[in-house]
Design an enzyme around this catalytic site. Structure first.
Site, PDB file in Angstrom:
ATOM      1  N   SER A   1      50.849  55.074  72.786  1.00  0.00           N
ATOM      2  CA  SER A   1      52.030  54.333  72.341  1.00  0.00           C
ATOM      3  C   SER A   1      53.146  55.295  71.929  1.00  0.00           C
ATOM      4  CB  SER A   1      51.699  53.373  71.204  1.00  0.00           C
ATOM      5  OG  SER A   1      51.125  54.034  70.121  1.00  0.00           O
ATOM      6  N   GLU A   2      52.773  56.467  71.371  1.00  0.00           N
ATOM      7  CA  GLU A   2      53.745  57.538  71.133  1.00  0.00           C
ATOM      8  C   GLU A   2      53.106  58.906  71.315  1.00  0.00           C
ATOM      9  OE1 GLU A   2      55.818  54.196  69.009  1.00  0.00           O
ATOM     10  OE2 GLU A   2      53.877  55.076  68.511  1.00  0.00           O
ATOM     11  N   THR A   3      53.932  59.858  71.729  1.00  0.00           N
ATOM     12  CA  THR A   3      53.576  61.272  71.815  1.00  0.00           C
ATOM     13  C   THR A   3      54.641  62.066  71.062  1.00  0.00           C
ATOM     14  OG1 THR A   3      52.466  61.007  73.947  1.00  0.00           O
ATOM     15  CG2 THR A   3      53.194  63.234  73.369  1.00  0.00           C
TER      16      THR A   3
ATOM     17  N   TYR B   1      58.271  60.231  71.554  1.00  0.00           N
ATOM     18  CA  TYR B   1      58.448  59.484  72.801  1.00  0.00           C
ATOM     19  C   TYR B   1      57.371  58.421  72.958  1.00  0.00           C
ATOM     20  CZ  TYR B   1      61.701  63.105  74.319  1.00  0.00           C
ATOM     21  OH  TYR B   1      62.769  63.957  74.414  1.00  0.00           O
TER      22      TYR B   1
ATOM     23  N   HIS C   1      53.637  55.661  62.809  1.00  0.00           N
ATOM     24  CA  HIS C   1      52.332  56.299  62.986  1.00  0.00           C
ATOM     25  C   HIS C   1      52.436  57.719  63.528  1.00  0.00           C
ATOM     26  CE1 HIS C   1      51.448  55.780  67.385  1.00  0.00           C
ATOM     27  NE2 HIS C   1      50.334  56.449  67.136  1.00  0.00           N
TER      28      HIS C   1
END
Length: 225
Positions: A53-55, A69, A80
């Site tokens: 969901s995010e990096t 991102y 998070h």
């Protein structure tokens, strides 16, 4: 020897907002050396490939400067990723594009202080019971929906599920700090949120529009790309 060219990009995979037994939590990829992906296009491509969901890309580990991102977007703020990266790097301050975020730990939980207005817009949709939230089907791509209901209102316990609606492969977000900030600001009280399959998010409103957001973090694995 240039280890970046030889072995690729090292990515720590964390679980953020875990339950008390260490299960669940939202997967997060952290690239500790952001220099290996120096431009927005290459960062976006890696985030899409990883599919979390995010990096997060760490541009300065000492000053806590980070870049976030999703598989399809660059974000100025996300809950998070900041909780997870602050825990991983043992930071007191972390700095996404939105602004300076203070961090504290209490042994079990990592907490950040952030402003609800930094969170991207979300539709906060209240339901009559936790069972109704549990029974929801994933909606068609469209608006970003945070579905929630009281489990025990007097204790501030909430059941929630998150549907990003982006069409980028993330049909349901397991644990969403930004939405928890918005809900806390709207309700004006501390919350204990169970989201997704069983992730736990804690929040508390503070002075001057600040909201504290806390959760457990664990390192799941390290991978190479």
């Amino acid at each position: 020897m240039n280890t970046t060219e030889e072995t690729g990009t090292e990515i720590d995979v964390l679980r953020v907002f875990c339950a008390g037994d260490g299960r669940h939590g939202n997967a997060l990829g952290v690239v500790r050396d952001g220099r290996v992906h120096p431009d927005e296009a290459s960062r976006q491509a890696l985030a899409k490939e990883l599919g979390f969901s995010e990096t997060v890309f760490v541009d300065d580990p000492e000053r806590g400067i980070v870049d976030i991102y999703t598989p399809g977007l660059r974000l100025p703020f996300a809950g998070h990723p900041l909780v997870g990266t602050a825990w991983l790097l043992d930071l007191e301050v972390i700095c996404p594009p939105a602004g300076e975020v203070w961090v504290r730990g209490d042994g079990e939980f990592t907490w950040i202080e952030a402003r609800a207005e930094w969170a991207p817009p979300r539709t906060l949709r209240r339901y009559g019971s936790a069972a109704e939230v549990d029974a929801l089907e994933v909606p068609e791509p469209g608006e970003w929906i945070y579905a929630w209901a009281w489990e025990e209102e007097a204790a501030g316990r909430i059941r929630a599920r998150a549907f990003p609606g982006r069409g980028d492969g993330i049909d349901e977000d397991e644990a969403t700090g930004a939405a928890a900030l918005l809900l806390t600001a709207e309700l004006g009280r501390a919350l204990n949120i169970t989201q997704g399959r069983g992730s736990q998010l804690l929040t508390a409103p503070g002075p001057d529009g600040i909201v504290e957001l806390g959760g457990r973090v664990r390192l799941e694995r390290t991978l190479m790309r």
